[in-house]
Design an enzyme around this catalytic site. Structure first.
Site, PDB file in Angstrom:
ATOM      1  CB  SER A   1      18.660 -43.779 -45.191  1.00  0.00           C
ATOM      2  OG  SER A   1      19.353 -44.338 -46.262  1.00  0.00           O
ATOM      3  N   GLY A   2      21.799 -44.460 -44.027  1.00  0.00           N
ATOM      4  CA  GLY A   2      23.207 -44.053 -44.093  1.00  0.00           C
ATOM      5  C   GLY A   2      23.850 -43.906 -42.730  1.00  0.00           C
TER       6      GLY A   2
ATOM      7  CB  THR B   1      23.798 -52.433 -43.491  1.00  0.00           C
ATOM      8  OG1 THR B   1      22.404 -52.159 -43.665  1.00  0.00           O
ATOM      9  CG2 THR B   1      24.156 -53.685 -44.228  1.00  0.00           C
TER      10      THR B   1
ATOM     11  CG  ASN C   1      23.785 -45.894 -47.475  1.00  0.00           C
ATOM     12  OD1 ASN C   1      24.920 -46.000 -47.944  1.00  0.00           O
ATOM     13  ND2 ASN C   1      23.296 -46.729 -46.571  1.00  0.00           N
TER      14      ASN C   1
ATOM     15  CB  SER D   1      20.238 -47.265 -49.406  1.00  0.00           C
ATOM     16  OG  SER D   1      19.175 -47.097 -48.527  1.00  0.00           O
ATOM     17  CB  SER D   2      19.238 -52.116 -46.367  1.00  0.00           C
ATOM     18  OG  SER D   2      20.511 -52.030 -45.802  1.00  0.00           O
TER      19      SER D   2
ATOM     20  N   GLY E   1      15.259 -46.951 -41.103  1.00  0.00           N
ATOM     21  CA  GLY E   1      14.905 -45.936 -40.098  1.00  0.00           C
ATOM     22  C   GLY E   1      13.719 -45.112 -40.547  1.00  0.00           C
TER      23      GLY E   1
ATOM     24  CD  GLU F   1      12.523 -44.476 -45.963  1.00  0.00           C
ATOM     25  OE1 GLU F   1      11.508 -44.442 -46.690  1.00  0.00           O
ATOM     26  OE2 GLU F   1      13.519 -45.180 -46.223  1.00  0.00           O
TER      27      GLU F   1
HETATM   28  P1  ATP Z   1      20.218 -47.684 -45.002  1.00  0.00           P
HETATM   29  O1  ATP Z   1      19.071 -47.475 -44.080  1.00  0.00           O
HETATM   30  O2  ATP Z   1      20.172 -46.770 -46.169  1.00  0.00           O
HETATM   31  O3  ATP Z   1      20.424 -49.108 -45.381  1.00  0.00           O
HETATM   32  P2  ATP Z   1      22.398 -47.939 -43.125  1.00  0.00           P
HETATM   33  O4  ATP Z   1      22.060 -47.341 -41.806  1.00  0.00           O
HETATM   34  O5  ATP Z   1      22.315 -49.402 -43.231  1.00  0.00           O
HETATM   35  O6  ATP Z   1      21.551 -47.186 -44.220  1.00  0.00           O
HETATM   36  P3  ATP Z   1      25.152 -48.357 -43.842  1.00  0.00           P
HETATM   37  O7  ATP Z   1      24.989 -48.854 -45.216  1.00  0.00           O
HETATM   38  O8  ATP Z   1      25.433 -49.330 -42.766  1.00  0.00           O
HETATM   39  O9  ATP Z   1      23.893 -47.447 -43.474  1.00  0.00           O
HETATM   40  O10 ATP Z   1      26.316 -47.251 -43.773  1.00  0.00           O
HETATM   41  C1  ATP Z   1      26.501 -46.293 -44.781  1.00  0.00           C
HETATM   42  C2  ATP Z   1      27.961 -46.142 -45.085  1.00  0.00           C
HETATM   43  O11 ATP Z   1      28.622 -45.525 -43.973  1.00  0.00           O
HETATM   44  C3  ATP Z   1      28.695 -47.459 -45.264  1.00  0.00           C
HETATM   45  O12 ATP Z   1      28.635 -47.893 -46.593  1.00  0.00           O
HETATM   46  C4  ATP Z   1      30.116 -47.103 -44.870  1.00  0.00           C
HETATM   47  O13 ATP Z   1      30.782 -46.504 -45.957  1.00  0.00           O
HETATM   48  C5  ATP Z   1      29.927 -46.040 -43.814  1.00  0.00           C
HETATM   49  N1  ATP Z   1      30.052 -46.569 -42.439  1.00  0.00           N
HETATM   50  C6  ATP Z   1      29.053 -46.922 -41.605  1.00  0.00           C
HETATM   51  N2  ATP Z   1      29.526 -47.301 -40.417  1.00  0.00           N
HETATM   52  C7  ATP Z   1      30.860 -47.217 -40.491  1.00  0.00           C
HETATM   53  C8  ATP Z   1      31.933 -47.472 -39.582  1.00  0.00           C
HETATM   54  N3  ATP Z   1      31.701 -47.913 -38.356  1.00  0.00           N
HETATM   55  N4  ATP Z   1      33.191 -47.250 -40.007  1.00  0.00           N
HETATM   56  C9  ATP Z   1      33.435 -46.804 -41.253  1.00  0.00           C
HETATM   57  N5  ATP Z   1      32.482 -46.521 -42.155  1.00  0.00           N
HETATM   58  C10 ATP Z   1      31.210 -46.724 -41.789  1.00  0.00           C
HETATM   59 MG    MG Z   2      21.350 -50.681 -44.478  1.00  0.00          MG
END
Ligand code: ATP
Ligand code: MG
Length: 741
Positions: free
Chosen positions: A141-142, A146, A196, A199-200, A421, A423
């Site tokens: 997560s984070g 996404t 996050n 977070s999705s 991912g 957990e």
């Molecule tokens: P979850 O499993 O909780 O949904 P996730 O893996 O989908 O987590 P994201 O929401 O894609 O995580 O990313 C978390 C945060 O990290 C984003 O909101 C953004 O602020 C930052 N982030 C991720 N990737 C990048 C990137 N390539 N460049 C800049 N910031 C990023």
């Molecule tokens: Mg996500």
């Protein structure tokens, strides 16, 4: 390379209940002893070039690159993406997209998510025939899954639209809609958590549909396991789904009046409203909803339903002195209930009765029984959850209808998978069990696809190959889903028995039936009944209490009947022919949460199986989401958890491209016929020799000689029994020569 058991120990040392992590001493020592010049490490675009490949060296390489603001690194067939946690100017600009798209060899450019995107895009066309592609984005997560998925979608919406086959208008509209599905699904399915801010809380597989000219003509979305409990119960310091806060913050005075939410109104189900996050953007969500084609009337219905849910959350019950009487509602709660009923367009009296009184069926007769205070709250929460989950499902169906192209117009797809991912929290329940099971399935697919398939194929084709040990997670999957007895089968049975669930008895049952599987264990002295599963990514203890009930996911039939009577057209439509109702009719345990989840995952795995997968592993470099901060102990666990080190080992020494003899001959036979060596044309009489393997060897030998390379150049190419195994370098060499003909 460390053995499987070594790695497990390292991981367990770090993971320690998901809380504190400290770097194991010997690994720290290994890093210190790793004496490669840091300036040079920065240049390693592919971790397979690091020598020796150990967790420590790989970690150091990534750390140095991260400190130089290089966020992408290849790991053989996988791309590692480190989250910068800050916007990086120009990293994803239109110019950069064009650079990768129009490059002769994008692979020669700096590692980037656009290389993966472009490779998949070119692969669809196929060297030999079109092949559907899947981009699997994983990470905790984070980590940036996404974000990465959005980048991929934007890339295709850009590069797959420039052609003029369709009128510009049509093309723009469909891309816009496909991209607009993101903010809408995120508003309804994402929430601010401790890990996050965005977070999705659901998994997503989106298929981007391409026509014969490789233009994006539509898309379809499949979602998995929305965390609906969040509607009625938010973990400490976390929030509800974004959409509720967006409404609260972005509503006009008129809307506020309509939704019965004044400025100073506080809602129990909206904790941490004061926190300002980027995702609180109502205006953008509404704009995207409009573009998707949801008309004003439907929008009104959606928001009234959501406002009704919020009012419902403020209703509380106090127990009645007389147990034969329903629970008491104070004046305030009565008021909230009245408003909830108005917003949901159901009779207030009936809503009150449904929440406080249970109808028991005894033969043909019905008996009314007042619910306890706790039962009333459960029914209230259940009502909110079922409404929200069904509304989300309706929204996904609407989005699909709005963006899905007619089957006759598209022929191939690129799928993007963004799933939660692995957990491991202090307390883990059915949700974590399902999520970690999904990750086991994906890991198995990865192992099967890249590691096992690659190695086994080399052996069957007679290539010299030294095996790399890899962690096969089949025994863990057998434990979870195997037949006839597994954790899931026992859980389903427990849910089916429909008895007052007894955690202790269930634990004993698990222990008795599954004691042969080494992946499950129990701490006999623990006060809370639980079982521990050794997942490929670490051990997780699952709490048994409440698991069978959650698996049943019961919805009182009275609640469904009530919603069917709603004068809110949307609510009425959603529950008119409701699956939940048919589930009730089938009886408990028939369609349990794990059964449904297992089925949907199986469908997904089948799709993945018939596509060419591309893996991107997102890594979260620090748990606080701080910009440009790299914590080794955090990163190493994630690298270990996704088997990056094994992947690098195999890919480094491997031949990622393989072409069956016949296809190879069709494409490259001309090379041998036209090449001149020492001023003389070489004439190969391929017809005179009927053995395809010898033909292939002749062509290869000519191609290699032409480049003054030794014929025995086994690091570039190998001829197997039925196909040729090539490195990218060798393929480029052949392609260059072919183009010159
Ligand atoms: P979850 O499993 O909780 O949904 P996730 O893996 O989908 O987590 P994201 O929401 O894609 O995580 O990313 C978390 C945060 O990290 C984003 O909101 C953004 O602020 C930052 N982030 C991720 N990737 C990048 C990137 N390539 N460049 C800049 N910031 C990023
Ligand atoms: Mg996500």
């Amino acid at each position: 390379m460390s053995s499987v058991d070594d790695r497990r120990d390292v991981r367990e040392g770090y993971r320690n209940g998901g809380a504190t992590r400290s770097l194991n001493d010997s690994l720290e020592g290994e890093i210190q002893a790793f004496l490669i010049d840091e300036d040079q490490l920065y240049t390693y675009d592919d971790l397979t070039k690091v020598n020796p490949v150990t967790p420590a060296t790989v970690l150091k390489c990534l750390q140095v690159r991260y400190s130089m603001k290089v966020f992408y690194t290849h790991a053989g067939c996988t791309l590692v993406a480190l989250n910068p946690f800050q916007p990086i100017p120009d990293l994803y600009s239109l110019d950069v997209m064009k650079e990768y798209h129009y490059a002769h060899q994008p692979q020669e450019f700096k590692p980037h998510i656009f290389i993966v995107a472009e490779e998949a895009y070119r692969n669809v066309r196929g060297q030999l025939e079109p092949v559907n592609q899947s981009l699997v984005v994983s990470g905790e997560s984070g980590a940036g899954k996404t974000w990465t998925s959005r980048c991929l979608m934007k890339y295709y919406a850009t590069v797959a639209s420039v052609s003029v086959v369709k009128s510009q208008d049509t093309v723009e509209r469909i891309e816009r809609r496909v991209l607009d599905s993101n903010p809408v699904m995120e508003a309804f399915g994402n929430a601010c958590t401790l890990r996050n801010n965005n977070s999705s809380r659901f998994g997503k597989y989106i298929q981007l549909q391409l026509d014969r000219c490789q233009l994006l003509v539509g898309a379809s979305v499949q979602t998995y396991l929305l965390e609906k409990t969040r509607v009625a119960c938010q973990p400490a310091n976390e929030r509800n789904f974004h959409i509720f806060y967006q409404m609260m913050k972005g509503a006009t005075d008129e809307q506020r009046k309509e939704w019965k939410m004044s400025h100073d109104q506080s809602f129990v189900w909206l904790p941490n409203s004061e926190k300002t996050i980027e995702e609180d953007c109502f205006h953008e969500t509404v704009e995207a909803i409009v573009h998707l084609g949801i008309n004003a009337e439907r929008q009104g219905e959606i928001f009234r339903i959501l406002a009704g849910i919020l009012q419902l959350g403020n209703v509380s019950f106090s127990s009645s002195a007389d147990e034969s009487q329903p629970c008491h509602l104070d004046a305030k709660s009565k008021d909230f209930l009245q408003r909830a009923a108005e917003l949901l367009c159901v009779p207030a009296e009936e809503l009150q009765t449904c929440l406080r009184v249970r109808t028991l069926k005894a033969g043909k007769q019905s008996v009314l029984k007042p619910c306890s205070q706790a039962e009333c709250s459960v029914r209230r929460d259940c009502l909110a959850k079922v409404i929200y989950a069904q509304l989300f499902e309706w929204l996904v169906t609407f989005i699909n209808n709005s963006i899905c192209a007619d089957k006759s117009t598209w022929c191939n797809f690129i799928g993007v998978l963004d799933v939660y991912g692995f957990e491991c929290f202090q307390t883990n329940n059915l949700e974590q069990l399902c999520i970690n099971y999904a990750n086991e399935k994906l890991q198995q697919h990865f192992v099967a696809h890249y590691l096992r398939a690659q190695q086994e194929e080399y052996v069957s084709e007679g290539l010299q190959w030294s095996f790399v040990k890899y962690q096969d997670n089949q025994s863990c999957l057998d434990l979870l889903e195997g037949s006839p007895i597994s954790v899931f089968s026992l859980l389903n049975e427990e849910s089916r028995l429909n008895r007052a669930s007894d955690a202790k008895t269930f634990r004993v049952r698990l222990e008795k039936e599954l004691c042969d599987n080494a992946n499950i264990s129990w701490d006999k002295f623990s006060k809370v009944p639980h079982f521990t599963v050794a997942h490929y990514a670490g051990k997780v203890g699952y709490q048994i209490e409440g698991m069978a009930e959650k698996n049943k996911d019961p919805v009182p039939p009275e609640l469904i009947s009530l919603l069917q009577k709603s004068n809110n057209q949307l609510l009425h439509q959603i529950f008119k022919d409701n699956e939940t109702e048919s589930q009730i009719k089938k009886g408990p345990g028939k369609t349990t949460v794990v059964s449904k989840f297992k089925n949907s995952l199986e469908t997904l795995m089948k799709i993945l199986h018939f596509t060419t997968p591309h893996y991107t592993r997102c890594i979260k470099p620090n748990p606080e989401c701080k910009p440009l901060t790299f914590k080794k102990e955090e990163v190493i666990i994630q690298l270990e958890a996704c088997g990056i080190v094994e992947t690098i080992h195999i890919s480094a020494a491997g031949f990622p491209i393989r072409i069956p003899f016949q296809s190879f001959l069709q494409r490259y036979a001309l090379i041998a016929k036209h090449i001149k060596l020492g001023g003389h044309s070489v004439v190969l009489d391929l017809e005179a020799d009927t053995c395809p393997q010898r033909h292939v060897e002749k062509i290869l030998s000519v191609a290699l000689k032409h480049r003054c390379l030794s014929e025995e150049h086994s690091t570039l190419v190998h001829c197997g029994r039925t196909k040729v195994f090539l490195t990218q370098v060798m393929l480029d060499l052949l392609e260059d020569q072919r183009k010159k003909i």
